[in-house]
Design a protein around this motif. Structure first.
Motif, PDB file in Angstrom:
ATOM      1  N   UNK D 102       0.826  -1.206   0.000  1.00 49.58           N
ATOM      2  CA  UNK D 102       0.000   0.000   0.000  1.00 49.58           C
ATOM      3  C   UNK D 102       0.864   1.262   0.000  1.00 49.58           C
ATOM      4  N   UNK D 103       1.958   1.228   0.743  1.00 50.88           N
ATOM      5  CA  UNK D 103       2.885   2.379   0.727  1.00 50.88           C
ATOM      6  C   UNK D 103       3.367   2.636  -0.707  1.00 50.88           C
ATOM      7  N   UNK D 104       3.697   1.575  -1.429  1.00 48.34           N
ATOM      8  CA  UNK D 104       4.173   1.741  -2.813  1.00 48.34           C
ATOM      9  C   UNK D 104       3.019   2.217  -3.714  1.00 48.34           C
ATOM     10  N   UNK D 105       1.812   1.717  -3.483  1.00 51.05           N
ATOM     11  CA  UNK D 105       0.641   2.149  -4.259  1.00 51.05           C
ATOM     12  C   UNK D 105       0.357   3.626  -4.008  1.00 51.05           C
ATOM     13  N   UNK D 106       0.522   4.066  -2.759  1.00 53.10           N
ATOM     14  CA  UNK D 106       0.304   5.476  -2.426  1.00 53.10           C
ATOM     15  C   UNK D 106       1.374   6.355  -3.056  1.00 53.10           C
ATOM     16  N   UNK D 107       2.602   5.838  -3.120  1.00 48.01           N
ATOM     17  CA  UNK D 107       3.702   6.616  -3.697  1.00 48.01           C
ATOM     18  C   UNK D 107       3.761   6.484  -5.220  1.00 48.01           C
ATOM     19  N   UNK D 108       2.804   5.727  -5.798  1.00 48.59           N
ATOM     20  CA  UNK D 108       2.796   5.482  -7.265  1.00 48.59           C
ATOM     21  C   UNK D 108       4.147   4.938  -7.714  1.00 48.59           C
ATOM     22  N   UNK D 109       4.701   3.988  -7.004  1.00 44.56           N
ATOM     23  CA  UNK D 109       5.991   3.399  -7.367  1.00 44.56           C
ATOM     24  C   UNK D 109       5.812   1.945  -7.781  1.00 44.56           C
ATOM     25  N   UNK D 110       6.023   1.625  -9.048  1.00 48.19           N
ATOM     26  CA  UNK D 110       6.023   0.225  -9.456  1.00 48.19           C
ATOM     27  C   UNK D 110       7.133  -0.516  -8.721  1.00 48.19           C
ATOM     28  N   UNK D 111       7.025  -1.828  -8.657  1.00 49.81           N
ATOM     29  CA  UNK D 111       8.033  -2.631  -7.958  1.00 49.81           C
ATOM     30  C   UNK D 111       8.818  -3.422  -8.992  1.00 49.81           C
ATOM     31  N   UNK D 112      10.043  -2.968  -9.286  1.00 46.06           N
ATOM     32  CA  UNK D 112      10.864  -3.682 -10.267  1.00 46.06           C
ATOM     33  C   UNK D 112      11.423  -4.975  -9.672  1.00 46.06           C
ATOM     34  N   UNK D 113      11.836  -5.905 -10.526  1.00 44.88           N
ATOM     35  CA  UNK D 113      12.398  -7.170 -10.014  1.00 44.88           C
ATOM     36  C   UNK D 113      13.810  -6.942  -9.494  1.00 44.88           C
ATOM     37  N   UNK D 114      13.933  -6.677  -8.192  1.00 45.42           N
ATOM     38  CA  UNK D 114      15.239  -6.346  -7.616  1.00 45.42           C
ATOM     39  C   UNK D 114      16.003  -7.588  -7.185  1.00 45.42           C
ATOM     40  N   UNK D 115      15.318  -8.726  -7.172  1.00 46.52           N
ATOM     41  CA  UNK D 115      16.010  -9.923  -6.717  1.00 46.52           C
ATOM     42  C   UNK D 115      15.245 -11.172  -7.071  1.00 46.52           C
TER      43      UNK D 115
END
Lengths: 229, 229, 229, 229
Positions: D102-115
């Protein structure tokens, strides 16, 4: 050591990683080796932790030959084999995706000795591997993971700094026996958490001195250890 | 106080540090003193918390002489002794590597009174010691740790600010008795957590006023305390 | 409502704040009011939560007169009284030092509606009070805390945004009844946690639109609410 | 699949979201579909999790027609319906307000494949939707939420990246069946947590290579999967 005792110790190490919050879902695997018989016990692939018994542990030799076909070993078996061959003094290996150690592995940030918590268990900076090449990933991924860990440890004593962060992946940790490997995995997660919090405040937080690092590490390890009963 | 009562109170303080999440593995130790008989009870070295009983607590005098040889005392005993000699009003000491207090100790960041949570238990900024010198570490590490804490408290009232962060190491906390020392260690971890989060947003978050600090602290401490039944 | 029912509801609200991790040590207090009889039940001062029973709840009227002298009321009673007098529609008040709400209160950061979690419970930005003056702190601290909360709410509907962060202190939260106040305190802590994490990435994260805020809030509140059975 | 089996699986998915800490209060809902009979079971609206039984699950068809009137379905039903119609291969949907997703959804930040944790479950970046327009929110909010998710997935394979973050709201996650959807929701929260921590250190942390992403994802998914027994 009997095979039954080895399987039981490896089962307990696997369950401990879950109990200590180091492993979620079916991520993670622990193995142990009896150096006399050169038999390895390792977690089976994809068996839920709540159903796992000592009997699920898969027995192999150092070449990865299994001794019955009831369960398939962890898909990371070849990484463990490379490490047991490269580091003759270690007796157990644990792989987790524990949260903060993995965050540091993803950020390619080594964990310097920022305090005595670290110094009590790790005699220096916990390193990060280089990234694997596309060829290594495509052709021989699991073995190459072990090789890049061995390359990162180099000529260092693997028991002095018993963990490496695999870049973009997560930690591999080891110890003299399964119980010690679990403890090292737990402390690694704690020092990784502290290191992340230090780095978030301050781009280059100060490591402790070599003198203090030695004082703490050598109190618990080596010929002159004084800690415990 | 009987020795049995002292041992029981010190056992409970040690177990409480684990229960409250302040201590992992065998990090941490708690002790208490009976000021009349000048007897100290302290956690034994390296005994797992789950096996620990009151009978494991080691009894010493203020010079560190032990009264039987069944268990070795905590390897931090000499730090406790220095503090009991330097601070005659304190009755218990707790050392932990609790996560946020240790993060602040590693970052050499004192914890200013940012709110009334802090003010209810600590009457001012919780300080960080200077780093020990190489000679102090090599020659007399455990005693020197106590001395640098006493040096940091200086002429202040040790019960007014009952904690110091040892640089690159972690917190030492104390109180009038073991129960109060546990509470102070718990609140220290909470205010350290809050202070870290404040510092991560804002390099110099504003401390509360001296008036508010006094109002809260003196409500719970000293001759005019009004809190409780 | 009988006094026994009121005491029981207030006891449960106090215990719920501990169970949900909003309250540590003896921080925090909950009260409730029966608007017909104008009787308030509030937590006693300094009684450990594990020993607390409905019978410990202290009954007062809106002027703070208590009706027996067995237990002293929470030291924050006067803040509660000011709020019950200022906000005639509220039926319960909860004060905690919950971690993230307190971090935001210490940083003097209001919590804007960054998402629908917030919008489901709080119809706008959760404000922070001004700092109290030295005179307010010295002369009438507990009442002044209530007054500065009422001043911050101003002419707004206290049930539409049922919480205020007291600068350098922590949250006061309320609701129509004790159960709703607990829920509001829980959601406040969650939205404070999310807001802190947003602020740490991005100095001014975007609030949601008024349209989305209305859509979510009014789904659960007011004459046209459609949520639930 | 019998309706009873479907209801039981959906109940268990709902309870699992609470047990794994993904859902607080009554936020969140899980549903499942039997593709043969085209019957959907979904959580009822506003029923406390501790009282919920299989019998509370509401049965609808793909148009949202319910088959008895004892309980009202989740207020998010129309979002689920849009997704079941748009993505014929999925068999279960979970909506949560889990903290880091939800924090990422609020910040409009997609989640890249970091690992590789990410790569084992999500075959690429987990996207964020655009904001809904005022008209979409006012006129047809719940359906529009489903539509904007489908728009975000576009022509991609919904099972290859089985989650979308709705801007200013939170995650919707799915899978072949309720059990897999729960696992995806759990791993999403973990990779969101890791991604937030990476972003807080480093504005643009490096994603892993496509080769490594493929290696891990395809080990567990598709015709050539080798993981498990």
């Amino acid at each position: 050591m009997t095979l039954a005792a080895l399987k039981q110790a490896v089962l307990e190490a696997n369950l401990a990683t879950v109990r200590h919050g180091l492993v979620k879902a079916t991520f993670g695997n622990a193995s142990g080796i009896d150096r006399v018989s050169e038999r390895i016990a390792i977690k089976p692939s994809g068996v839920p932790y709540e159903e796992m018994t000592a009997d699920h542990m898969v027995i192999t030799d150092l070449a990865g030959t299994t001794f019955d076909n009831r369960f398939r070993p962890s898909s990371d078996l070849d990484t463990h084999l490379v490490l047991y061959r490269a580091f003759p003094t270690i007796g157990a290996i644990i792989h987790t995706h524990s949260t903060y150690a993995t965050i540091m592995a993803q950020a390619r940030r080594p964990i310097p000795p920022l305090g005595t918590t670290h110094a009590d268990y790790f005699h220096g900076t916990i390193p990060v591997t280089r990234d694997l090449t596309a060829e290594e990933i495509t052709e021989r991924y699991v073995e190459a993971t072990g090789e890049v860990i061995a390359e990162t440890v180099g000529s260092g004593d693997p028991l002095a700094i018993p963990a490496v962060l695999v870049a973009g992946h997560g930690p591999f940790v080891w110890g003299r026996d399964p119980e010690q490997a679990v403890l090292n995995a737990m402390i690694l997660e704690e020092v990784a958490k502290m290191a992340w919090h230090g780095a978030a405040l301050d781009a280059a937080p100060p490591p402790i001195s070599q003198t203090l690092l030695d004082r703490h590490y050598l109190r618990k390890h080596g010929a002159n250890a004084t800690y415990g009963q």
